[in-house]
Design a protein around this motif. Structure first.
Motif, PDB file in Angstrom:
ATOM      1  N   THR A  53       0.823  -1.220   0.000  1.00 19.10           N
ATOM      2  CA  THR A  53       0.000   0.000   0.000  1.00 19.10           C
ATOM      3  C   THR A  53       0.855   1.268   0.000  1.00 19.10           C
ATOM      4  N   CYS A  66      -8.000   5.296   3.751  1.00 18.50           N
ATOM      5  CA  CYS A  66      -8.055   4.385   2.606  1.00 18.50           C
ATOM      6  C   CYS A  66      -8.682   5.019   1.366  1.00 18.50           C
ATOM      7  N   LEU A  89      -6.723  -5.010   6.038  1.00 17.61           N
ATOM      8  CA  LEU A  89      -6.870  -3.683   6.636  1.00 17.61           C
ATOM      9  C   LEU A  89      -7.757  -3.775   7.869  1.00 17.61           C
TER      10      LEU A  89
END
Lengths: 387, 102
Positions: free
Chosen positions: B60, B84, B98
């Motif tokens: 990420t 996010c 997550l």
């Protein structure tokens, strides 16, 4: 200057020293103007409190016209968090599809109405009506209540030429008291009834607490929503290419809403009371004095926003503080965002162009700063979209 | 196509698949509790805070400066925190886990 241009009166002072000063009914205010300071101080509830004398954190101060504490707005953590958790699910209802459908129907109706007119005064004949009707959804009260609220005019506290009007505030307080009594005797599914039935630390909310939430709901979303709606329409009137873009790229609508909230900053500032001697921007802030978090200035801070004085419809990163910041961020923001999003979608769908005939600007007098926050009136024509 | 797993504050595990857009939008469209995405993804509301599993941070990437500024005032934030809305769905993030912060 275009009618939909909203100049930033804080730029020089923000960049040179970072704070401004204004007097307000002998209770002066140190205004924090920089994005970083505004966010940090909003977060620091221990030094910059909201739970002061009711009305004192509002600028202009409402200490002399109000005794009811607005909840959760004038309460500090940790108790603030308990109240906030209690009311938050109700204020998130605008995320539900059926709520949005009803709101879309209301907005379509009002746009259809004004498309028939040769001249429309947008503040009174469009924005005030839209805000009042939409509030019946947020409160889950009968649609007919909106007629009463429309009759109160654009600001439930302010009237022409007078910053604070105690008589007008009493109209609102008496109305809310009566509604709470009604709901207490005959509960329905409306917001008064739901609040009266809510539990706070093992007991029901008191009528005074319910009143505190209701006053906040009425007052917080009145002129702010009216200005956001009116200013957005004025902007689209002078930027036909932007209206066209919303038609062609509807996926940017959400970003455009955020950008308009940043640019228009419908609420200029909110105060806090200093609890201990401290410094803001190397300037002494004494205990029991007031500072303000100037959202409107922070939202034009060139250190954070590129081209801060332009509306960039698809601004991708937009950490604006138009709905405040941290613990006390706007409870009504979900409702306000839906109003704005559906408004832009509906205008793009139905309106081909607008003509502005004349307008009277609403300029806030902040002592050393004069800030245009909206319009007292703006006469326009809405022309239908011909396909 | 990327598979993304959310662990909610109730310890519920939900795995979704997406091809484009942001992780926040995927979560909101599928009603993941604790991710509201109020501002629609412009980094102004911090209602899409997640903790990335440490081993997935490489996929990420870490938070940008503006994200960090938003997150630094959240008592619950740590070095694995991301908003996010700022994570785009691509094949590169396939398999990430997550943990929803709220």
């Amino acid at each position: 200057m275009k009618k939909s241009e909203f100049p930033d009166p804080f730029e020089n002072t923000r960049e040179s020293k970072g704070y401004g000063e204004m007097d307000d009914q002998d209770d002066p205010v140190t205004m924090l103007l920089r994005h970083k300071d505004v966010r940090k101080s909003a977060h620091n509830y221990k030094t910059f409190q909201s739970g002061a004398t009711p009305g004192r954190i509002v600028i202009p101060s409402e200490v002399n016209i109000r005794e009811t504490r607005q909840i959760p707005f004038e309460v500090d953590p940790p108790v603030h968090g308990i109240y906030r958790a209690l009311v938050e699910p109700w204020f998130k209802r605008p995320l539900q599809p059926e709520y949005q459908e009803k709101l879309a129907e209301q907005i379509a109706n009002i746009v259809d109405e004004v498309l028939q007119e040769d001249s429309v005064e947008v503040v009174t004949d469009f924005a005030l009506k839209l805000q009042s009707r939409a509030l019946t959804l947020l409160l889950n009260t009968p649609f007919s209540e909106s007629e009463t609220w429309i009759s109160w005019g654009t600001h439930v506290f302010r009237s022409e030429g007078e910053a604070l009007d105690g008589d007008k505030a009493n109209i609102l307080y008496n109305y809310i008291d009566a509604e709470i009594e009604r709901a207490s005797k005959n509960p329905t599914g409306d917001m008064y009834s739901i609040l009266l039935d809510s539990e706070f630390e093992g007991r029901k909310l008191t009528k005074e607490e319910v009143k505190g939430v209701m006053v906040l709901t009425f007052a917080g979303g009145r002129d702010t929503v009216i200005n956001a709606v009116t200013n957005a329409i004025a902007y689209l009137a002078e930027h036909p290419e932007s209206l066209e873009r919303l038609r062609k790229e509807p996926e940017i609508t959400g970003k455009t809403v955020e950008e308009m909230i940043r640019y228009f900053s419908p609420l200029t500032q909110m105060g806090r009371v200093v609890t201990e001697d401290t410094f803001v921007c190397e300037h002494a802030a004494k205990a029991d004095t007031r500072v303000s978090l100037c959202w409107a200035s922070a939202n034009r801070d060139a250190k954070v926003f590129e081209n801060p004085n332009e509306i960039v419809m698809d601004r991708k990163i937009n950490p604006h503080v138009g709905f405040g910041f941290s613990h006390h961020n706007c409870l009504g923001a979900t409702h306000a965002r839906q109003i704005m999003k559906i408004l832009l979608q509906t205008l793009a769908e139905k309106v081909g162009s607008f003509e502005i005939f004349d307008c009277k600007e609403n300029i806030e007098d902040l002592h050393h700063f004069k800030r245009k926050v909206g319009f007292h009136s703006i006469n326009m024509k809405f022309n239908p979209l011909t396909k | 196509m990327a598979k993304i797993t959310f662990i909610t504050s109730d310890e519920e595990t939900i795995t979704l698949e997406g091809t484009s857009g942001s992780v926040m939008a995927l979560a909101v469209d599928n009603g993941i509790p604790g991710i509201d995405g109020d501002c629609g993804g412009v980094c102004s509301c911090a209602t899409c805070h997640v903790h990335v599993a440490p081993e997935d941070m490489e996929k990420t990437g870490s938070a940008s400066e503006i994200e960090t500024d938003m997150l630094e005032l959240d008592d619950n934030a740590d070095e694995y925190s991301r908003l996010c809305c700022q994570i785009d769905i691509t094949d590169a993030i396939d398999g990430v886990v997550l943990k929803v912060a709220k």
